[in-house]
Design a protein around this motif. Structure first.
Motif, PDB file in Angstrom:
ATOM      1  N   ARG A 118       0.817  -1.210   0.000  1.00  0.00           N
ATOM      2  CA  ARG A 118       0.000   0.000   0.000  1.00  0.00           C
ATOM      3  C   ARG A 118       0.851   1.260   0.000  1.00  0.00           C
ATOM      4  O   ARG A 118       0.532   2.230  -0.701  1.00  0.00           O
ATOM      5  N   ALA A 119       1.915   1.274   0.777  1.00  0.00           N
ATOM      6  CA  ALA A 119       2.762   2.463   0.836  1.00  0.00           C
ATOM      7  C   ALA A 119       3.328   2.790  -0.542  1.00  0.00           C
ATOM      8  O   ALA A 119       3.370   3.957  -0.957  1.00  0.00           O
ATOM      9  N   ALA A 120       3.761   1.754  -1.268  1.00  0.00           N
ATOM     10  CA  ALA A 120       4.340   1.970  -2.595  1.00  0.00           C
ATOM     11  C   ALA A 120       3.285   2.391  -3.615  1.00  0.00           C
ATOM     12  O   ALA A 120       3.429   3.415  -4.294  1.00  0.00           O
ATOM     13  N   VAL A 121       2.212   1.603  -3.710  1.00  0.00           N
ATOM     14  CA  VAL A 121       1.206   1.838  -4.744  1.00  0.00           C
ATOM     15  C   VAL A 121       0.379   3.097  -4.462  1.00  0.00           C
ATOM     16  O   VAL A 121       0.198   3.951  -5.334  1.00  0.00           O
ATOM     17  N   GLU A 122      -0.103   3.229  -3.240  1.00  0.00           N
ATOM     18  CA  GLU A 122      -0.963   4.369  -2.938  1.00  0.00           C
ATOM     19  C   GLU A 122      -0.186   5.671  -2.858  1.00  0.00           C
ATOM     20  O   GLU A 122      -0.734   6.745  -3.109  1.00  0.00           O
ATOM     21  N   GLY A 123       1.092   5.583  -2.523  1.00  0.00           N
ATOM     22  CA  GLY A 123       1.910   6.796  -2.544  1.00  0.00           C
ATOM     23  C   GLY A 123       2.005   7.373  -3.949  1.00  0.00           C
ATOM     24  O   GLY A 123       1.866   8.590  -4.158  1.00  0.00           O
ATOM     25  N   GLU A 124       2.224   6.505  -4.932  1.00  0.00           N
ATOM     26  CA  GLU A 124       2.306   6.969  -6.314  1.00  0.00           C
ATOM     27  C   GLU A 124       0.948   7.398  -6.840  1.00  0.00           C
ATOM     28  O   GLU A 124       0.854   8.348  -7.638  1.00  0.00           O
ATOM     29  N   ALA A 125      -0.106   6.717  -6.392  1.00  0.00           N
ATOM     30  CA  ALA A 125      -1.450   7.132  -6.802  1.00  0.00           C
ATOM     31  C   ALA A 125      -1.749   8.540  -6.304  1.00  0.00           C
ATOM     32  O   ALA A 125      -2.321   9.366  -7.027  1.00  0.00           O
ATOM     33  N   ALA A 126      -1.367   8.821  -5.053  1.00  0.00           N
ATOM     34  CA  ALA A 126      -1.589  10.164  -4.499  1.00  0.00           C
ATOM     35  C   ALA A 126      -0.778  11.207  -5.267  1.00  0.00           C
ATOM     36  O   ALA A 126      -1.251  12.334  -5.494  1.00  0.00           O
ATOM     37  N   TYR A 127       0.438  10.846  -5.658  1.00  0.00           N
ATOM     38  CA  TYR A 127       1.296  11.751  -6.444  1.00  0.00           C
ATOM     39  C   TYR A 127       0.583  12.155  -7.729  1.00  0.00           C
ATOM     40  O   TYR A 127       0.480  13.351  -8.060  1.00  0.00           O
ATOM     41  N   LEU A 128       0.068  11.173  -8.479  1.00  0.00           N
ATOM     42  CA  LEU A 128      -0.615  11.463  -9.737  1.00  0.00           C
ATOM     43  C   LEU A 128      -1.962  12.138  -9.508  1.00  0.00           C
ATOM     44  O   LEU A 128      -2.385  12.976 -10.319  1.00  0.00           O
ATOM     45  N   ALA A 129      -2.627  11.796  -8.414  1.00  0.00           N
ATOM     46  CA  ALA A 129      -3.908  12.441  -8.112  1.00  0.00           C
ATOM     47  C   ALA A 129      -3.721  13.945  -7.944  1.00  0.00           C
ATOM     48  O   ALA A 129      -4.580  14.739  -8.373  1.00  0.00           O
ATOM     49  N   ALA A 130      -2.617  14.336  -7.325  1.00  0.00           N
ATOM     50  CA  ALA A 130      -2.354  15.767  -7.130  1.00  0.00           C
ATOM     51  C   ALA A 130      -2.138  16.481  -8.464  1.00  0.00           C
ATOM     52  O   ALA A 130      -2.413  17.680  -8.587  1.00  0.00           O
ATOM     53  N   LEU A 131      -1.661  15.756  -9.460  1.00  0.00           N
ATOM     54  CA  LEU A 131      -1.430  16.351 -10.772  1.00  0.00           C
ATOM     55  C   LEU A 131      -2.683  16.354 -11.643  1.00  0.00           C
ATOM     56  O   LEU A 131      -2.876  17.255 -12.466  1.00  0.00           O
ATOM     57  N   ARG A 132      -3.542  15.361 -11.455  1.00  0.00           N
ATOM     58  CA  ARG A 132      -4.629  15.127 -12.414  1.00  0.00           C
ATOM     59  C   ARG A 132      -6.034  15.296 -11.850  1.00  0.00           C
ATOM     60  O   ARG A 132      -7.012  15.205 -12.591  1.00  0.00           O
ATOM     61  N   ARG A 133      -6.151  15.525 -10.577  1.00  0.00           N
ATOM     62  CA  ARG A 133      -7.477  15.517  -9.951  1.00  0.00           C
ATOM     63  C   ARG A 133      -8.372  16.576 -10.583  1.00  0.00           C
ATOM     64  O   ARG A 133      -7.939  17.626 -11.055  1.00  0.00           O
ATOM     65  N   THR A 134      -9.679  16.290 -10.570  1.00  0.00           N
ATOM     66  CA  THR A 134     -10.701  17.215 -11.054  1.00  0.00           C
ATOM     67  C   THR A 134     -11.478  17.756  -9.865  1.00  0.00           C
ATOM     68  O   THR A 134     -11.340  17.265  -8.732  1.00  0.00           O
ATOM     69  N   GLU A 135     -12.322  18.722 -10.123  1.00  0.00           N
ATOM     70  CA  GLU A 135     -13.169  19.246  -9.054  1.00  0.00           C
ATOM     71  C   GLU A 135     -14.121  18.166  -8.542  1.00  0.00           C
ATOM     72  O   GLU A 135     -14.428  18.113  -7.349  1.00  0.00           O
ATOM     73  N   GLN A 136     -14.565  17.288  -9.441  1.00  0.00           N
ATOM     74  CA  GLN A 136     -15.428  16.189  -9.033  1.00  0.00           C
ATOM     75  C   GLN A 136     -14.687  15.240  -8.101  1.00  0.00           C
ATOM     76  O   GLN A 136     -15.255  14.739  -7.120  1.00  0.00           O
ATOM     77  N   MET A 138     -12.306  16.101  -6.079  1.00  0.00           N
ATOM     78  CA  MET A 138     -12.171  16.764  -4.777  1.00  0.00           C
ATOM     79  C   MET A 138     -13.473  16.702  -3.994  1.00  0.00           C
ATOM     80  O   MET A 138     -13.459  16.533  -2.762  1.00  0.00           O
ATOM     81  N   LEU A 139     -14.597  16.832  -4.668  1.00  0.00           N
ATOM     82  CA  LEU A 139     -15.884  16.732  -3.987  1.00  0.00           C
ATOM     83  C   LEU A 139     -16.066  15.336  -3.393  1.00  0.00           C
ATOM     84  O   LEU A 139     -16.570  15.182  -2.272  1.00  0.00           O
TER      85      LEU A 139
END
Length: 253
Positions: A118-136, A138-139
């Motif tokens: 989880r630390a490896a996979v979810e850490g990278e997912a969070a990294y990309l989420a910060a770059l690609r997230r939409t307003e939806q 965030m809601l």
């Protein structure tokens, strides 16, 4: 020496036969790992104590040396024991005793590995989420955190809401393979979440509030489009969860 050995065997046997625990198939090294972990958690082998010899442990656990060495290798990787050249292995950490109450038999080693995953996979997912997230996105993340706030206030575990937050982070990465990889491990992940949140209820309730504070740190980094901070916050959150379970720490997770 005979008395000490008898105490070790009794502690191990009691821990692996605790009523109410779910049975689960595990490899021989995993089961040896769990029995030794039980000895340490129960205090039969105390922090600072030298581990019994391989010959003694093989006899007590009725396993071969290769099986025992694999179990000891995992305990070293988990920072529960350390090896000192020319002296042997010593206990350096005592994990939470409650993990042997809440975790299914044979699953403790798997839970540890799941935290690493989880630390490896979810850490990278969070990294990309910060770059690609939409307003939806965030809601949705905000809604999961509000639901977790409600659960904490009601004194509930909120494992499903916790899972919803982590799934939402993966989906905000806009890369379906993070979600697919995580789904493949969902049963183990939920076991770990149940364990960590149950352990929080065995200590002051403020622990769950600390967990939630870490969730908000992840949320804030994703909202602010700070990928490095999002990765660090997620990895720290998962690692803190592992530490609280396996090292008896009071940090959030």
């Amino acid at each position: 020496m005979a008395t000490a050995k008898r105490q070790i065997v009794d502690a191990s046997a009691t821990s692996t036969r605790r009523p109410g625990r779910l049975l689960r198939d595990g490899t021989l090294p995993d089961r040896a790992y769990e029995r030794i972990l039980a000895m340490i958690a129960d205090g039969a082998i105390a922090v600072g104590d030298k581990m019994p010899s391989e010959h003694e442990l093989c006899g007590e656990l009725e396993v071969s040396r290769p099986v025992l060495r694999q179990a000891l290798k995992q305990l070293r990787a988990d920072d529960v024991i350390v090896s000192r050249q020319g002296s042997g292995s010593y206990v350096v950490r005592r994990p939470e005793r409650a993990i042997l109450d809440f975790a299914p038999v044979g699953s403790v080693a798997d839970i540890q590995r799941t935290f690493e995953f989880r630390a490896a996979v979810e850490g990278e997912a969070a990294y990309l989420a910060a770059l690609r997230r939409t307003e939806q996105d965030m809601l949705r993340l905000k809604a999961t955190l509000q639901e977790l706030d409600r659960r904490i206030e009601a004194g509930e575990l909120g494992v499903d809401a916790d899972e919803d937050f982590h799934v939402a982070v993966c989906e905000a990465s806009d890369n379906c393979y993070f979600t697919i990889a995580r789904t493949s491990m969902k049963a183990n992940i939920l076991t770990g979440m149940n364990l960590t949140r149950n352990l929080s209820l065995t200590k002051p309730r403020e622990r769950l509030a600390l967990v939630q504070k870490e969730h908000y740190a992840i949320f804030d980094a994703i909202r602010d489009k700070d990928p490095a901070a999002a990765r660090n916050a997620m990895r720290s959150h998962v690692e803190n969860a592992r530490k609280r379970v396996f090292e008896g720490k009071t940090t959030a997770g």
